[in-house]
Write a protein that holds these residues in place. Sequence first.
Motif, PDB file in Angstrom:
ATOM      1  N   LEU A 151       0.829  -1.206   0.000  1.00 59.23           N
ATOM      2  CA  LEU A 151       0.000   0.000   0.000  1.00 59.23           C
ATOM      3  C   LEU A 151       0.864   1.257   0.000  1.00 59.23           C
ATOM      4  CD1 LEU A 151      -2.922   1.263   0.521  1.00 59.23           C
ATOM      5  CD2 LEU A 151      -2.237   1.290   2.938  1.00 59.23           C
ATOM      6  N   PRO A 152       0.640   2.182  -0.957  1.00 54.10           N
ATOM      7  CA  PRO A 152       1.282   3.500  -0.836  1.00 54.10           C
ATOM      8  C   PRO A 152       0.553   4.290   0.240  1.00 54.10           C
ATOM      9  CG  PRO A 152      -0.125   3.446  -2.782  1.00 54.10           C
ATOM     10  CD  PRO A 152      -0.160   2.065  -2.187  1.00 54.10           C
ATOM     11  N   LEU A 153       1.315   4.895   1.145  1.00 53.87           N
ATOM     12  CA  LEU A 153       0.691   5.540   2.297  1.00 53.87           C
ATOM     13  C   LEU A 153      -0.102   6.784   1.909  1.00 53.87           C
ATOM     14  CD1 LEU A 153       0.205   5.763   5.297  1.00 53.87           C
ATOM     15  CD2 LEU A 153       2.467   6.776   5.556  1.00 53.87           C
ATOM     16  N   LEU A 161      -1.735  11.883   8.364  1.00 54.87           N
ATOM     17  CA  LEU A 161      -1.495  12.195   9.768  1.00 54.87           C
ATOM     18  C   LEU A 161      -1.212  10.918  10.539  1.00 54.87           C
ATOM     19  CD1 LEU A 161      -1.714  14.492  12.028  1.00 54.87           C
ATOM     20  CD2 LEU A 161      -3.962  13.503  12.477  1.00 54.87           C
ATOM     21  N   VAL A 162      -0.199  10.971  11.405  1.00 55.19           N
ATOM     22  CA  VAL A 162       0.102   9.860  12.304  1.00 55.19           C
ATOM     23  C   VAL A 162      -0.365  10.253  13.698  1.00 55.19           C
ATOM     24  CG1 VAL A 162       1.881   8.337  13.231  1.00 55.19           C
ATOM     25  CG2 VAL A 162       2.115   9.277  10.916  1.00 55.19           C
ATOM     26  N   GLY A 172     -11.922  12.253  17.457  1.00 57.85           N
ATOM     27  CA  GLY A 172     -12.571  11.902  16.204  1.00 57.85           C
ATOM     28  C   GLY A 172     -11.628  12.048  15.019  1.00 57.85           C
ATOM     29  N   TRP A 173     -12.192  12.030  13.829  1.00 55.36           N
ATOM     30  CA  TRP A 173     -11.377  12.103  12.619  1.00 55.36           C
ATOM     31  C   TRP A 173     -10.683  13.466  12.528  1.00 55.36           C
ATOM     32  CZ3 TRP A 173     -10.388   8.218   9.188  1.00 55.36           C
ATOM     33  CH2 TRP A 173      -9.653   8.580   8.045  1.00 55.36           C
ATOM     34  N   PRO A 174      -9.363  13.488  12.338  1.00 51.00           N
ATOM     35  CA  PRO A 174      -8.645  14.774  12.263  1.00 51.00           C
ATOM     36  C   PRO A 174      -9.055  15.560  11.015  1.00 51.00           C
ATOM     37  CG  PRO A 174      -7.140  12.929  12.660  1.00 51.00           C
ATOM     38  CD  PRO A 174      -8.455  12.335  12.278  1.00 51.00           C
ATOM     39  N   SER A 175      -9.089  16.858  11.138  1.00 50.10           N
ATOM     40  CA  SER A 175      -9.474  17.695  10.009  1.00 50.10           C
ATOM     41  C   SER A 175      -8.308  17.859   9.041  1.00 50.10           C
ATOM     42  CB  SER A 175      -9.931  19.069  10.504  1.00 50.10           C
ATOM     43  OG  SER A 175      -8.879  19.747  11.173  1.00 50.10           O
ATOM     44  N   GLY A 176      -8.631  18.026   7.771  1.00 49.68           N
ATOM     45  CA  GLY A 176      -7.635  18.365   6.763  1.00 49.68           C
ATOM     46  C   GLY A 176      -6.915  17.204   6.125  1.00 49.68           C
ATOM     47  N   VAL A 177      -7.239  15.963   6.518  1.00 51.36           N
ATOM     48  CA  VAL A 177      -6.572  14.802   5.928  1.00 51.36           C
ATOM     49  C   VAL A 177      -7.591  13.718   5.625  1.00 51.36           C
ATOM     50  CG1 VAL A 177      -4.329  15.191   7.022  1.00 51.36           C
ATOM     51  CG2 VAL A 177      -6.057  13.839   8.213  1.00 51.36           C
ATOM     52  N   ASP A 178      -7.260  12.894   4.631  1.00 52.45           N
ATOM     53  CA  ASP A 178      -8.091  11.745   4.301  1.00 52.45           C
ATOM     54  C   ASP A 178      -7.394  10.427   4.613  1.00 52.45           C
ATOM     55  OD1 ASP A 178     -10.308  13.187   3.351  1.00 52.45           O
ATOM     56  OD2 ASP A 178      -9.370  13.468   1.390  1.00 52.45           O
ATOM     57  N   THR A 179      -6.146  10.496   5.104  1.00 52.96           N
ATOM     58  CA  THR A 179      -5.394   9.297   5.471  1.00 52.96           C
ATOM     59  C   THR A 179      -4.846   9.472   6.878  1.00 52.96           C
ATOM     60  OG1 THR A 179      -4.746   8.841   3.180  1.00 52.96           O
ATOM     61  CG2 THR A 179      -3.433   7.801   4.908  1.00 52.96           C
TER      62      THR A 179
END
Length: 249
Positions: A151-153, A161-162, A172-179
């Motif tokens: 998988l390409p990260l 985001l890590v 919850g889900w961090p804003s500004g990222v989809d991964t």
Amino acid sequence: MLTLSLIGIGCGDPGQLTRAAVAAINAADFVLIPRKGSAKSDLADLRRTICADVLSNQATRIAEFDLPVRDAAEADYRKGVDDWHDAVAASWSRTIADRLGSEGKVALLIWGDPSLYDSSLRIARRLNPLPHIEVIPGITSIQALCAAHALPLNDIGEPFLVTTGRRLREGGWPSGVDTVVVMLDGGTAFQSLDPEGLQIWWGAYLGMPDQIVMSGVLAEVGPHIVAMRQEARERHGWIMDSYILKRRP
């Protein structure tokens, strides 16, 4: 001068060691192997296996020591971690002084790489006396997880985001990222998210003989991961896992 080498050893497979890591292990007067209790005896065993596999310098000796246990009941999370780091640093200092005194070279084998969600560098700077610190980088669990899933990260031109399971559960889900890459999840924080449009790539015991991986649409494979994780934890007495979540349209 006393030198402390923090050597990234990857995720358990001796084949993941770099040539620089092998050279640093063989250059040490002592290799310190921390014991974290019977629940994680596999980690000490794998460090022993790595030393047996790559050590060619007969002058290099191995010393094992017990690590202090962090007080998980401490209400102030950061204070609890800070106190634990002080206790670990004192344990390192005593062990090094008993073996080497104030001169020589001691190595610690760091799971993954010292730069990523590992406290070794912070602890090393608390040692008394303060040694010269050198770092030999290693393969991280993120790299091992991506490789296990081919998988390409990141998506093209996109950030990722890590974070930790605790932060994902609380924020919850961090804003500004989809991964999002999730590490140090003591449970299954992905269950706190709305699974709509989410995919997961999960792995446990990465790089070890008991490696387990699973991936798919979160709503479908999430329950299977929860069940498999519980079964594996009961079988081994511990689990080390991480996962990647991607949000799709």
